[in-house]
Design an enzyme around this catalytic site. Sequence first.
Site, mmCIF file in Angstrom:
data_model
loop_
_atom_site.group_PDB
_atom_site.id
_atom_site.type_symbol
_atom_site.label_atom_id
_atom_site.label_comp_id
_atom_site.label_asym_id
_atom_site.label_seq_id
_atom_site.Cartn_x
_atom_site.Cartn_y
_atom_site.Cartn_z
ATOM 1 N N ARG A 139 59.785 24.440 24.516
ATOM 2 C CA ARG A 139 60.445 24.204 23.228
ATOM 3 C C ARG A 139 59.478 23.711 22.153
ATOM 4 O O ARG A 139 59.849 22.886 21.316
ATOM 5 C CB ARG A 139 61.589 23.196 23.371
ATOM 6 C CG ARG A 139 62.779 23.709 24.162
ATOM 7 C CD ARG A 139 63.657 24.604 23.312
ATOM 8 N NE ARG A 139 64.685 25.224 24.126
ATOM 9 C CZ ARG A 139 65.911 24.735 24.270
ATOM 10 N NH1 ARG A 139 66.277 23.666 23.618
ATOM 11 N NH2 ARG A 139 66.777 25.362 25.030
ATOM 12 N N ARG B 4 63.642 22.750 16.632
ATOM 13 C CA ARG B 4 64.234 21.890 15.601
ATOM 14 C C ARG B 4 63.484 20.626 15.243
ATOM 15 O O ARG B 4 63.797 19.999 14.240
ATOM 16 C CB ARG B 4 65.663 21.533 16.015
ATOM 17 C CG ARG B 4 66.591 22.717 15.873
ATOM 18 C CD ARG B 4 67.960 22.404 16.380
ATOM 19 N NE ARG B 4 67.892 22.177 17.811
ATOM 20 C CZ ARG B 4 68.956 22.159 18.620
ATOM 21 N NH1 ARG B 4 70.157 22.330 18.118
ATOM 22 N NH2 ARG B 4 68.810 21.966 19.900
ATOM 23 N N ARG C 20 65.997 27.785 9.480
ATOM 24 C CA ARG C 20 67.344 27.771 10.052
ATOM 25 C C ARG C 20 68.432 27.592 9.011
ATOM 26 O O ARG C 20 69.579 27.977 9.232
ATOM 27 C CB ARG C 20 67.452 26.684 11.125
ATOM 28 C CG ARG C 20 67.049 27.133 12.487
ATOM 29 C CD ARG C 20 68.106 28.043 13.134
ATOM 30 N NE ARG C 20 69.138 27.281 13.809
ATOM 31 C CZ ARG C 20 70.423 27.320 13.511
ATOM 32 N NH1 ARG C 20 70.846 28.074 12.532
ATOM 33 N NH2 ARG C 20 71.294 26.611 14.190
ATOM 34 N N ASP D 210 65.826 33.405 23.645
ATOM 35 C CA ASP D 210 66.664 32.482 24.414
ATOM 36 C C ASP D 210 67.033 33.124 25.742
ATOM 37 O O ASP D 210 67.193 34.344 25.812
ATOM 38 C CB ASP D 210 67.928 32.120 23.637
ATOM 39 C CG ASP D 210 68.626 30.914 24.257
ATOM 40 O OD1 ASP D 210 68.120 29.791 24.092
ATOM 41 O OD2 ASP D 210 69.645 31.093 24.933
ATOM 42 N N TYR E 139 75.760 30.039 33.443
ATOM 43 C CA TYR E 139 76.257 30.156 32.065
ATOM 44 C C TYR E 139 77.364 31.206 31.954
ATOM 45 O O TYR E 139 78.335 31.017 31.230
ATOM 46 C CB TYR E 139 75.115 30.507 31.099
ATOM 47 C CG TYR E 139 74.398 29.294 30.566
ATOM 48 C CD1 TYR E 139 74.976 28.469 29.592
ATOM 49 C CD2 TYR E 139 73.137 28.949 31.026
ATOM 50 C CE1 TYR E 139 74.321 27.353 29.110
ATOM 51 C CE2 TYR E 139 72.471 27.831 30.545
ATOM 52 C CZ TYR E 139 73.069 27.040 29.595
ATOM 53 O OH TYR E 139 72.421 25.930 29.112
HETATM 54 O O1 CP3 Z 1 59.754 27.118 22.062
HETATM 55 C C1 CP3 Z 1 60.306 27.609 23.066
HETATM 56 O O2 CP3 Z 1 60.371 27.019 24.172
HETATM 57 C C2 CP3 Z 1 60.780 29.053 23.004
HETATM 58 C C3 CP3 Z 1 62.137 29.304 22.800
HETATM 59 C C4 CP3 Z 1 63.230 28.902 23.781
HETATM 60 C C5 CP3 Z 1 64.526 28.585 23.321
HETATM 61 N N1 CP3 Z 1 65.336 28.444 24.406
HETATM 62 C C6 CP3 Z 1 64.893 28.490 21.907
HETATM 63 C C7 CP3 Z 1 66.129 27.781 21.532
HETATM 64 C C8 CP3 Z 1 63.254 28.861 25.173
HETATM 65 C C9 CP3 Z 1 62.134 29.063 26.169
HETATM 66 C C10 CP3 Z 1 64.605 28.579 25.552
HETATM 67 C C11 CP3 Z 1 65.038 28.509 26.956
HETATM 68 C C12 CP3 Z 1 66.415 28.074 27.253
HETATM 69 N N2 CP3 Z 1 67.565 28.324 26.544
HETATM 70 C C13 CP3 Z 1 66.780 27.362 28.417
HETATM 71 C C14 CP3 Z 1 65.844 26.956 29.530
HETATM 72 C C15 CP3 Z 1 65.130 25.691 29.217
HETATM 73 C C16 CP3 Z 1 66.003 24.476 29.191
HETATM 74 O O3 CP3 Z 1 66.194 23.929 28.103
HETATM 75 O O4 CP3 Z 1 66.486 24.096 30.271
HETATM 76 C C17 CP3 Z 1 68.170 27.144 28.357
HETATM 77 C C18 CP3 Z 1 69.012 26.398 29.386
HETATM 78 C C19 CP3 Z 1 68.662 27.770 27.177
HETATM 79 C C20 CP3 Z 1 70.063 27.848 26.702
HETATM 80 C C21 CP3 Z 1 70.141 27.175 25.387
HETATM 81 N N3 CP3 Z 1 69.887 27.789 24.177
HETATM 82 C C22 CP3 Z 1 70.390 25.799 25.139
HETATM 83 C C23 CP3 Z 1 70.730 24.765 26.177
HETATM 84 C C24 CP3 Z 1 70.270 25.613 23.754
HETATM 85 C C25 CP3 Z 1 70.340 24.321 22.978
HETATM 86 C C26 CP3 Z 1 71.699 23.954 22.556
HETATM 87 C C27 CP3 Z 1 71.611 22.857 21.511
HETATM 88 O O5 CP3 Z 1 72.258 23.025 20.500
HETATM 89 O O6 CP3 Z 1 70.839 21.911 21.728
HETATM 90 C C28 CP3 Z 1 69.967 26.852 23.169
HETATM 91 C C29 CP3 Z 1 69.703 27.109 21.748
HETATM 92 C C30 CP3 Z 1 68.255 27.152 21.410
HETATM 93 N N4 CP3 Z 1 67.347 27.903 22.114
HETATM 94 C C31 CP3 Z 1 67.612 26.505 20.335
HETATM 95 C C32 CP3 Z 1 66.266 26.898 20.397
HETATM 96 C C33 CP3 Z 1 65.163 26.538 19.441
HETATM 97 C C34 CP3 Z 1 68.252 25.622 19.278
HETATM 98 C C35 CP3 Z 1 68.973 26.531 18.332
HETATM 99 C C36 CP3 Z 1 69.109 26.009 16.920
HETATM 100 O O7 CP3 Z 1 68.174 26.194 16.116
HETATM 101 O O8 CP3 Z 1 70.171 25.503 16.607
#
Ligand code: CP3
Length: 341
Positions: A25, A29, A38, A74, A150
């Site tokens: 990550r 954000r 965003r 994602d 999921y």
């Molecule tokens: O920088 C990076 O790591 C690359 C991008 C990346 C994202 N998600 C972007 C993202 C990666 C590698 C992921 C993996 C991901 N997504 C996982 C595995 C890692 C972990 O966290 O366990 C999982 C479980 C997801 C599913 C997911 N997508 C979640 C739990 C969330 C966050 C929900 C929240 O609101 O906190 C997302 C959304 C997401 N994926 C965001 C980002 C930058 C936030 C979206 C936003 O801008 O609002």
Amino acid sequence: MSGPGRMLLACASQPVDRVPVWLMRQAGRYLPEYRKLRQAHAFLELCETPELAVEVTLQPMRRFDLDAAIVFADILLLARALGADLSYEDGVGPQVSGLPDPQGLRFPDADRVREALGFVGATVHQVRAQLPAQKAVIGFAGAPFTLLSYLLEGGPSTDFALTKALMNQDAQTFSRLLDGLAEMTFVYLELQVAAGADVVQLFDSWVGALAASDFRAFVQPVVKELISRVRALGVPVIYFAPQTAGYLREVAATGPDVVSVDWRLSLAEVRRLRLSACQGNLDPAVLRDGPRWRIEQEVRRILGEWGDSPGLIFNLGHGVDRRTPVHHISWLIDAVHAGLR
Ligand code: CP3
């Protein structure tokens, strides 16, 4: 340094001039320039528009001397290739809906997967073209169990009740779904490798909810085969399986080049198992909270626990917390570069 960069050398447990560092990550954000983008674009729009996804991927690379870029996407995008509706609402986490019941779920063929996720290939290709060769480009996907959880739960869960109910009551369907997701995931990762990804990471964020025996029976064979097929494409594979300290041996037996571990175990323990290269394992709360001496203390501890052997990639044990001050990341990277012991 010329030739393969430190990230690829460390994945192969080869000696490096200094420990490579990147952060799960690292795009997202906590960065003001991400939050600004965003405001104009929904999260899915950022993922699905290669020019925007490339920009977000490169944002942390411009600010910090990181050894790898992870492609902005994602793990749940794959659910769209199954026909699911996806939404990301602030505060509730991602939501997956519109799928038939587990027994009725059918999998798309490879062409359909490539068509639905082709934009990720375009992003990988452009990121690879814009970074120096020494900086590795990391492609990724969710691992089958985490994806399935999921799909079945419809969003984040604390007890995985629906997922475990399927496993306990209809193991045949449970395994059929894991196999189908593994096949789709292979096609998706193959697409990313063909587009230029140098390394692949499989995110199994929720697999630690399983008993060791269930991991061994249901997940290990599927992940093992998936990893072996991806490695045969010629790239190293990192397997991220947090909260599995109780069965790390079984996790490592899936055969990745690198096991990504969280802060619940010491790297000295991982090293004693002599399983493979290792990625980790700073608690993201330390990076968020600081202060500087505390971040440095933890870097010193982690590097010390691993010792002088090759095969360490410095990372967090989970993603960067959105409340992390940007300058804390510079402190962290400086400390890793200084090789504090
Ligand atoms: O920088 C990076 O790591 C690359 C991008 C990346 C994202 N998600 C972007 C993202 C990666 C590698 C992921 C993996 C991901 N997504 C996982 C595995 C890692 C972990 O966290 O366990 C999982 C479980 C997801 C599913 C997911 N997508 C979640 C739990 C969330 C966050 C929900 C929240 O609101 O906190 C997302 C959304 C997401 N994926 C965001 C980002 C930058 C936030 C979206 C936003 O801008 O609002």
